[in-house]
Design an enzyme around this catalytic site. Structure first.
Site, PDB file in Angstrom:
ATOM      1  CG  ASP A   1      -9.216   7.678 -17.452  1.00  0.00           C
ATOM      2  OD1 ASP A   1      -8.427   7.440 -16.511  1.00  0.00           O
ATOM      3  OD2 ASP A   1     -10.291   7.074 -17.612  1.00  0.00           O
TER       4      ASP A   1
ATOM      5  CG  ASN B   1      -1.825   1.135   1.320  1.00  0.00           C
ATOM      6  OD1 ASN B   1      -1.738   2.075   0.528  1.00  0.00           O
ATOM      7  ND2 ASN B   1      -2.749   1.094   2.283  1.00  0.00           N
TER       8      ASN B   1
ATOM      9  CG  ASP C   1      -8.092   2.171  -8.280  1.00  0.00           C
ATOM     10  OD1 ASP C   1      -8.110   1.888  -9.490  1.00  0.00           O
ATOM     11  OD2 ASP C   1      -7.691   1.386  -7.398  1.00  0.00           O
TER      12      ASP C   1
HETATM   13  C1  LIG Z   1      -6.868   2.177 -12.463  1.00  0.00           C
HETATM   14  S1  LIG Z   1      -5.492   1.202 -12.074  1.00  0.00           S
HETATM   15  C2  LIG Z   1      -4.238   1.918 -13.121  1.00  0.00           C
HETATM   16  C3  LIG Z   1      -3.083   0.985 -13.321  1.00  0.00           C
HETATM   17  C4  LIG Z   1      -1.952   1.566 -14.187  1.00  0.00           C
HETATM   18  N1  LIG Z   1      -1.276   2.648 -13.520  1.00  0.00           N
HETATM   19  C5  LIG Z   1      -2.501   2.021 -15.516  1.00  0.00           C
HETATM   20  O1  LIG Z   1      -2.526   3.248 -15.762  1.00  0.00           O
HETATM   21  O2  LIG Z   1      -2.905   1.141 -16.301  1.00  0.00           O
HETATM   22  C6  LIG Z   1      -4.960   1.821 -10.463  1.00  0.00           C
HETATM   23  C7  LIG Z   1      -4.043   0.836  -9.758  1.00  0.00           C
HETATM   24  O3  LIG Z   1      -3.586   1.396  -8.531  1.00  0.00           O
HETATM   25  C8  LIG Z   1      -3.601   0.366  -7.530  1.00  0.00           C
HETATM   26  N2  LIG Z   1      -3.682   1.041  -6.216  1.00  0.00           N
HETATM   27  C9  LIG Z   1      -4.743   1.693  -5.710  1.00  0.00           C
HETATM   28  N3  LIG Z   1      -4.465   2.189  -4.487  1.00  0.00           N
HETATM   29  C10 LIG Z   1      -3.166   1.844  -4.219  1.00  0.00           C
HETATM   30  C11 LIG Z   1      -2.297   2.060  -3.114  1.00  0.00           C
HETATM   31  N4  LIG Z   1      -2.689   2.743  -2.043  1.00  0.00           N
HETATM   32  N5  LIG Z   1      -1.039   1.564  -3.189  1.00  0.00           N
HETATM   33  C12 LIG Z   1      -0.630   0.859  -4.281  1.00  0.00           C
HETATM   34  N6  LIG Z   1      -1.412   0.617  -5.355  1.00  0.00           N
HETATM   35  C13 LIG Z   1      -2.659   1.116  -5.338  1.00  0.00           C
HETATM   36  C14 LIG Z   1      -4.818  -0.446  -7.903  1.00  0.00           C
HETATM   37  O4  LIG Z   1      -4.827  -1.737  -7.347  1.00  0.00           O
HETATM   38  C15 LIG Z   1      -4.729  -0.464  -9.428  1.00  0.00           C
HETATM   39  O5  LIG Z   1      -3.958  -1.541  -9.904  1.00  0.00           O
END
Ligand SMILES: C[S@@+](CC[C@H](N)C(=O)[O-])C[C@H]1O[C@@H](n2cnc3c(N)ncnc32)[C@H](O)[C@@H]1O
Length: 301
Positions: free
Chosen positions: A232, A171, A196
């Site tokens: 986006d 995290n 996200d």
């Molecule tokens: C919408 S996806 C985008 C993935 C990639 N960056 C892309 O643009 O294709 C967001 C990613 O961030 C991860 N994520 C969300 N909160 C996080 C956190 N606190 N620490 C690490 N990863 C996180 C999610 O599990 C997800 O895989």
């Protein structure tokens, strides 16, 4: 491909009372009959649709094309089995509150003194693997909160034989600062790409870009190091931008330093500066969305 044959009660009792060689024959004939029934129920319209679908470009095809140079093995590593991945997780839940252990850098990277790029929320990791393969004079670290994604990415790294990249299940909100403080070389680039969105207002606190993480990134970044953010979703991009713009004591947006880099009237970069798109970016652009990007540089002194 496995065919699943529904066993009727009469077939089951007939199988139970048959010798093994007859069981195989009866099962084979049941499978053939089942397959015939399935094909028989496909209407001409469905078949035509399937045929037309084959000729349509889908965004997963574009993802495969973007990362074709990686030559990722199609089969997943056997130790992983079938990877089913949850769509979202709640980073504030207690199960993600434990800080991740920093890796032994000498064990996971060939030369842990090289300049480091960190991708926060790296998803599948293909974007970062592409960069690592193209730039062997840098190191790359992907932080991902969905454990199965980080594990699969690390398996791919092993299969590709890359020695300048590592993925960690972490995290970032809880672990970024500690992990980076143990890295022996300079941190030169941090990216947070299409994080996200957590649209509902009551869930905004789940968003990964919050003031404490911004401060940790700036504390850890080497002088002249960069931060690349994009989304986006305009509202998310503006939210991230406000937090980084606030740190104008330490950061400048690159268009004010490098006249070759240009922005639109609202201050968003006109081009992706990385030469490669992330998966979310590919899907979003395929659906006609805009990508809002900012690239900051930390002051030299
Ligand atoms: C919408 S996806 C985008 C993935 C990639 N960056 C892309 O643009 O294709 C967001 C990613 O961030 C991860 N994520 C969300 N909160 C996080 C956190 N606190 N620490 C690490 N990863 C996180 C999610 O599990 C997800 O895989």
């Amino acid at each position: 491909m496995a065919i699943i044959v529904p066993l009727s009660a009469s077939l089951r009792s007939s199988l139970a009372s048959s010798p093994p060689f007859l069981r195989i024959a009866k099962l084979t004939s049941a499978a053939c009959a089942h397959r015939l029934r399935c094909y028989g129920s496909s209407t001409a319209f469905q078949l035509q649709q399937q045929e037309e679908g084959k000729n349509q470009v889908r965004s997963p095809d574009l993802v495969a094309l973007e990362y074709a140079d990686l030559n990722l093995p199609h089969k997943l590593s056997e130790e992983l089995g079938h990877v089913r991945i949850r769509q979202h997780v709640n980073p504030l839940s207690s199960s993600f509150s434990m800080p991740a252990q920093a890796p032994n850098w000498e064990e996971v990277l060939e030369d842990p003194t090289l300049p480091l790029m960190v991708d926060i929320g790296c998803g599948s990791g293909r974007f970062l693997m592409w960069l690592a393969k193209a730039n062997p004079t840098g190191n790359y670290l992907g932080l991902e909160i969905r454990q199965k994604l980080a594990k699969r990415a690390q398996c791919w790294v092993k299969e590709l034989g890359l020695k300048n990249i590592h993925f960690l299940f972490a995290n970032a909100t809880v672990s970024f600062k500690h992990i980076i403080s143990t890295y022996p070389g300079p941190l030169v680039l941090v990216s947070i790409l299409c994080p996200d969105p957590h649209f509902k207002k009551k869930y905004h606190k789940r968003r990964v870009v919050q003031k404490p993480l911004v401060d940790s990134i700036l504390d850890s970044l080497a002088p002249g190091g960069k931060v690349f953010i994009q989304s986006d979703v305009l509202e998310v991009a503006v939210d991230m931008r406000n937090l980084f713009d606030e740190r104008c004591d330490l950061l400048q947006h690159v268009d004010s330093i490098d006249p070759t880099i240009s922005c639109n009237v609202d201050g968003w970069l006109l081009k992706n500066p990385m030469d490669i798109r992330t998966e979310r970016e590919i899907h979003a652009e395929f659906e006609g969305a805009n990508i809002y990007r900012r690239l900051y540089q930390k002051n030299l002194v």
